[in-house]
Write a protein that holds these residues in place. Structure first.
Motif, short mmCIF file in Angstrom:
data_model
loop_
_atom_site.label_atom_id
_atom_site.label_comp_id
_atom_site.label_asym_id
_atom_site.label_seq_id
_atom_site.Cartn_x
_atom_site.Cartn_y
_atom_site.Cartn_z
N LYS A 81 6.00 -1.35 1.93
CA LYS A 81 6.55 -0.61 0.79
C LYS A 81 7.75 -1.34 0.20
O LYS A 81 8.41 -2.14 0.87
N ASP A 125 0.81 -1.22 0.00
CA ASP A 125 0.00 0.00 0.00
C ASP A 125 0.84 1.27 0.00
O ASP A 125 0.30 2.38 -0.11
N GLY A 126 2.16 1.13 0.15
CA GLY A 126 3.03 2.29 0.14
C GLY A 126 3.21 2.94 1.49
O GLY A 126 4.05 3.83 1.65
N ASN A 127 2.44 2.53 2.50
CA ASN A 127 2.54 3.11 3.84
C ASN A 127 3.08 2.08 4.83
O ASN A 127 4.25 2.11 5.22
N ASP A 181 5.03 1.70 -7.44
CA ASP A 181 5.29 0.79 -6.33
C ASP A 181 4.17 0.77 -5.30
O ASP A 181 4.33 0.17 -4.24
N GLN A 182 3.05 1.41 -5.58
CA GLN A 182 1.93 1.42 -4.65
C GLN A 182 0.72 0.73 -5.27
O GLN A 182 0.51 0.78 -6.49
#
Length: 787
Positions: A519, A514-516, A552-553
């Motif tokens: 990652k 999710d990138g958070n 990347d998300q």
């Protein structure tokens, strides 16, 4: 005549099966010469061939089989001991029988197969001195004494019935129910006689019914008697022969049924009608059971082709004067019948090559500190949706320098190419046509014909062949057989606007990015992901396929296992799991090397099945998971192994940290760094994490890098953690530990040349103690208090 043709065909099929079994039993008998069961089984098989050949008027075949049966009779009766010479003569006899059968199959007649010389050898073996029989086979002393008088005269098997043991009963005849009940004590003879009398007088009831209704027997006893009365199905009646073409047709039809089922289920799900959904689910279950049943009819254990190899190894090792033990592992591994046929010849050639070239003579083995007997191991197992078959020997291994020299002599390589080539690439030259390093040509090998045929045959079915060798320890030839003519469970994934299929057997888990909270990170431009504290190398499917690279998300990482490697594959979406029918690819797609096959998806579109192993190899991954035997070899080699290192930049210096001491890589905002006394700390995952700047520890002071974050390497052990602050992460590299040079500076254990640059090797324990002096103690003398 047509009926006779069918009879002959059945005879040929059964005889070939019997001969294969005799081959295996004779090799086993040589190891267990006192086994009466083996001798009796061989005798019965050759007697069956002799009897049927006489019925079909194959006189030459009958004569040869009779001679072999006579020798076996002497072995069975203990008149003559089992010796290696006896086994060799019997194998010659079996080969002669097989030659006559092949002639009958091809020409319809026995042709001119020379059986006289074979019969002379058999008679010579029978007339050999039998004085050693009691010493060689003490268990057979009594039968030998009884047959002493007959041993002096020529053995006429059919004319000496008195010397033959009483024949065993062929099958139990069906006993009357009343007799079974009386013998078991479940009924009285008078009661049974009374019931029989009632039947004679016209009572139509069954005997058991009469006894039950009159209370003369118990229901359980009658049921048990009925079960024991039922004739047992013989081996011949428990199986039938089915034409392979019919199985192929059924397999193709089931494959089409699975595809139609998938399309129907997808359409029903879109409609949403509950009744149709239940019917579609029922259809899916029935289709799966039918598909599984049809698949089982085509699957056969690899033991079917391995069963002939003990004879090959025995004959070849004897002719070469070598001692070879054959070990088979995973012989129950099942393959599609068509794949078994395709693998049989390449596997036989690899075994012959291993015995001839791989395993040394007893004298050379003893001189090199090995046992005089070599070991040849056949190993089969499932891996990554493929079947891997390995032929491993503990011989001298491949001479890489000799292979490179021969490749240059043959014009296959240029001398300047050799220094830059990987060892495995050089060893792969043995698969080139006409390539051979043998000093002389023999009737077994040395002409350079064979290894290229092995490679061609395996690649024709979409497989691959590779070789790995360690000088002085042995060679491993590995066949990777693909998924063809099979229906597998698979995951469908999206990458860009394309849809692909990944065999589910290769998928360990799925991770959503999710990138958070999760990652993707980069080490020297290479994508990695921290999976439970371990660095997982990543492959972007879009980049590997030459598509436009996405972000990347909002993507998925498929954690895959193949060829002993664990890595992650980044895809845009994971759709669903479904059964797919694997279709073989044509030559153009095979040459790409990224696809294991193709299938038709539920929406009617064609989906390519990804070859997970090829993706791992082509992406040149530095992986955490290596094969166990490689790890063992590196440990056994002491200081000469390979160590994987995390290369960092500290000021203008390059500092390497052993990768097995790296738990995580993190980036902390500078404003989160606080102080506790004279030490820097940071709040991290509910704990206070002490920091040490390697630039301060090593005296590599310089201008502080600009930026809002600092890069740290986290090490954890026993519930404690410390962080080593570096300027930046450079790369992950491998280093030969023999290339080190001791360092005299505090905080370092040495220096090494890594990636053609001098790199300092960090003393990790010294750095950890600089961050937390109490790290290795059971209890801290002081507590870090949150400021």
């Amino acid at each position: 005549m047509e009926d006779l043709g069918e009879i002959v065909g059945e005879f040929l099929m059964e005889s070939h099966e019997n001969l294969d079994q005799i081959d295996r039993d004779l090799v086993s008998l040589e190891q267990e010469p006192d086994s009466r069961d083996l001798i009796s089984r061989i005798f019965r098989a050759i007697h069956t061939i002799k009897g049927t050949s006489g019925f079909l008027a194959f006189s030459r075949l009958e004569k040869l089989a009779h001679a072999g049966e006579s020798l076996l009779s002497r072995l069975r009766d203990g008149v003559q001991p089992v010796t290696p010479e006896t086994i060799t003569v019997l194998l010659v006899c079996i080969d002669g029988v097989r030659s006559i059968l092949s002639s009958i199959e091809e020409n319809g007649s026995e042709a001119e197969v020379d059986i006289d010389s074979m019969i002379v050898k058999i008679n010579a073996q029978m007339n050999a001195p039998a004085a050693a029989a009691p010493a060689a086979a003490p268990a057979a002393a009594a039968p030998a004494a009884e047959a002493e008088a007959d041993a002096e005269a020529p053995v006429q098997l059919d004319e000496t019935p008195s010397a033959r043991p009483a024949p065993e009963p062929v099958a139990e005849q069906r006993q009357p129910l009343g007799q079974i009940l009386v013998d078991a004590g479940a009924a009285q003879p008078a009661d049974v006689s009374s019931a029989l009398q009632q039947q004679i007088e016209g009572d139509e009831r069954k005997l058991g019914t009469i006894l039950l209704e009159e209370g003369k027997a118990q229901p359980a006893a009658v049921n048990e008697a009925l079960q024991s009365q039922a004739p047992k199905r013989s081996i011949a009646d428990s199986a039938i022969r089915v034409d392979v073409d019919l199985l192929d047709t059924l397999m193709n039809m089931v494959g089409e049924l699975v595809l139609a089922r998938n399309q129907l289920v997808r359409g029903v799900m879109e409609i949403g009608d509950s009744g149709l959904v239940r019917s579609a689910q029922r259809l899916g279950m029935i289709t799966s059971e039918l598909q599984e049943g049809i698949m089982k009819t085509r699957m056969q254990p690899i033991e079917h082709i391995w069963s002939k190899l003990p004879r090959v190894v025995r004959d070849l090792s004897n002719s070469l004067g070598k001692q070879v033990q054959l070990v088979m592992e995973g012989k129950e591994t099942e393959l599609d019948r068509s794949l078994l046929e395709a693998v049989k010849d390449p596997l036989t050639h690899l075994v012959r090559n291993a015995v001839d070239h791989g395993i040394e003579d007893p004298e050379r083995r003893i001189a090199s500190g090995k046992g005089s007997e070599g070991t040849l191991t056949l190993r089969a197992y499932h891996e990554g949706g493929h079947v891997a078959v390995e032929v491993a020997d503990d011989g001298a291994g491949l001479n890489v320098e000799r292979i490179a020299q021969k490749a240059v002599e043959n014009g296959l390589l240029r001398p300047e190419q050799i220094p830059n080539m990987d060892k495995r690439d050089i060893m792969a030259m043995v698969f080139q046509p006409g390539f051979s390093t043998a000093a002389k040509v023999t009737n077994v090998s040395g002409r350079g014909v064979g290894m290229d045929v092995v490679k061609t045959n395996i690649e024709n079915i979409g497989g691959a062949v590779s070789v790995d060798s360690t000088p002085g320890e042995g060679t491993v030839w590995r066949l990777t057989i693909p998924l063809t003519l099979a229906i597998i469970q698979a995951l469908t994934v999206d990458c860009g606007d394309q849809r692909y299929v990944v065999p589910q057997v290769a998928v360990l888990e799925l991770v959503f990015i999710d990138g958070n909270t999760t990652k993707i990170e980069y080490a020297s431009g290479a994508p990695v992901y921290r999976l439970r504290g371990k660095l997982l190398p990543l492959v972007r499917l879009d980049r590997a396929l030459g598509l436009e690279v996405g972000g990347d998300q909002g993507v998925y990482i498929m954690v895959l296992q193949a060829d002993g490697r664990r890595f992650g594959m980044v895809v845009d979406r994971v759709l669903n799991t479904e059964e797919v029918v694997v279709k073989a690819l044509n030559t153009r797609f095979k040459d790409i090397g990224l696809y294991a096959g193709a299938t038709i998806l539920g929406d009617g579109k064609v989906g390519l099945i990804l070859d997970v192993s090829s993706l791992a190899r082509r992406s040149h991954l530095a992986v955490d998971s290596e094969r166990e035997n490689v790890v063992a070899n590196s440990k056994a080699s002491g200081g000469g192994g390979i160590q994987r290192l995390l290369v960092t930049a500290v000021g203008e210096r390059r500092v390497a940290i052993p990768l097995d001491t790296v738990t995580r890589l993190e980036e902390f905002p500078r404003d989160r760094i606080e102080h506790a006394g004279s030490r820097e700390v940071v709040q991290y995952r509910g704990q206070i994490l002490p920091l040490v700047r390697l630039s301060h520890l090593l005296g590599a002071y310089g201008e502080e890098l600009e930026g809002d974050t600092v890069s740290v390497v986290v090490y954890s052990e026993g519930g404690r953690s410390v962080a080593l602050v570096v300027d930046r992460i450079v790369d992950i590299a491998e280093n030969e530990t023999t290339a080190r040079r001791d360092a005299e500076e505090d905080g370092l254990v040495g220096t090494a040349v890594i990636q053609q640059r001098v790199t300092e090797l960090l003393d990790v324990r010294r750095a950890i103690l600089a961050a937390d002096p109490n790290f290795y103690t059971d209890a801290a003398d002081e507590m870090l208090v949150e400021a």
